[in-house]
Design an enzyme around this catalytic site. Sequence first.
Site, short mmCIF file in Angstrom:
data_model
loop_
_atom_site.label_atom_id
_atom_site.label_comp_id
_atom_site.label_asym_id
_atom_site.label_seq_id
_atom_site.Cartn_x
_atom_site.Cartn_y
_atom_site.Cartn_z
N CYS A 24 0.82 -1.21 0.00
CA CYS A 24 0.00 0.00 0.00
C CYS A 24 0.86 1.26 0.00
CB CYS A 24 -0.92 -0.01 1.22
SG CYS A 24 -2.38 1.05 1.02
N ASP A 38 -6.32 -2.91 11.21
CA ASP A 38 -5.16 -2.05 11.34
C ASP A 38 -5.01 -1.61 12.79
OD1 ASP A 38 -2.97 -0.54 10.66
OD2 ASP A 38 -4.03 0.82 9.31
#
Length: 228
Positions: free
Chosen positions: A6, A149
Amino acid sequence: MYIKICGITKLDQAQAIAQMGADALGFICVPSSPRYVNTSTINHITSKLTNSNEHLGDLSDRLDVRQLDLIGVFLNSTVLEICQTVKQGGLTAVQLHGDESPDFCREARSLLDKINPNIKLIKALRVKNQAGLEQAKLFSAVVDAILLDAYDPQMAGGTGKTLDWQMLRDFRPSCPWWLAGGLSPENVDKAIAQVCPDGLDVSSGVELAAGDKDLAKVANFMAIVRPI
């Protein structure tokens, strides 16, 4: 093991990472992020990562990566903003990283289906306790994957912080789930051994600076996850 790299901002790095065999590249569509890329930049990159555009020029510039997910990461955007970016940026998946509800996900799914029913929808949640894990399970019926996350009161992602992996040992939603938060070549083997996720999402752990990937670290990360 599904691997998403990412915070992509550079075409040459995107091409190199795709050739390494990553399953997904993530593009941050959040203007306040240091890894933000605008829609035209996203399109410039994604158009070189598909073999279906007629205007790409020399075949040597193209990569046959039809299985590569090109994921836009959004934070509390409207559904219309998301759909516009998907269409203009050439994205194949959407990750919602804000306070979006299951109902919002259903609305997004409905409109994305009109663009392309194969577009994936991922819901990211910043988890700090068991209650957060229970909330995550509420999304399992309305998205294609859940991403967990680390929680940070100031930043929505890319913090370099890890979750409490012990807390995740029994997390088994009804859809695939990906682990994010502070992963790196130094700790990814331990993360996999402890929590057995379906996928991994890494950003800051394979960078020289925000948005500038260290290709040697990316290669090392992937070699650890997928040893020959």
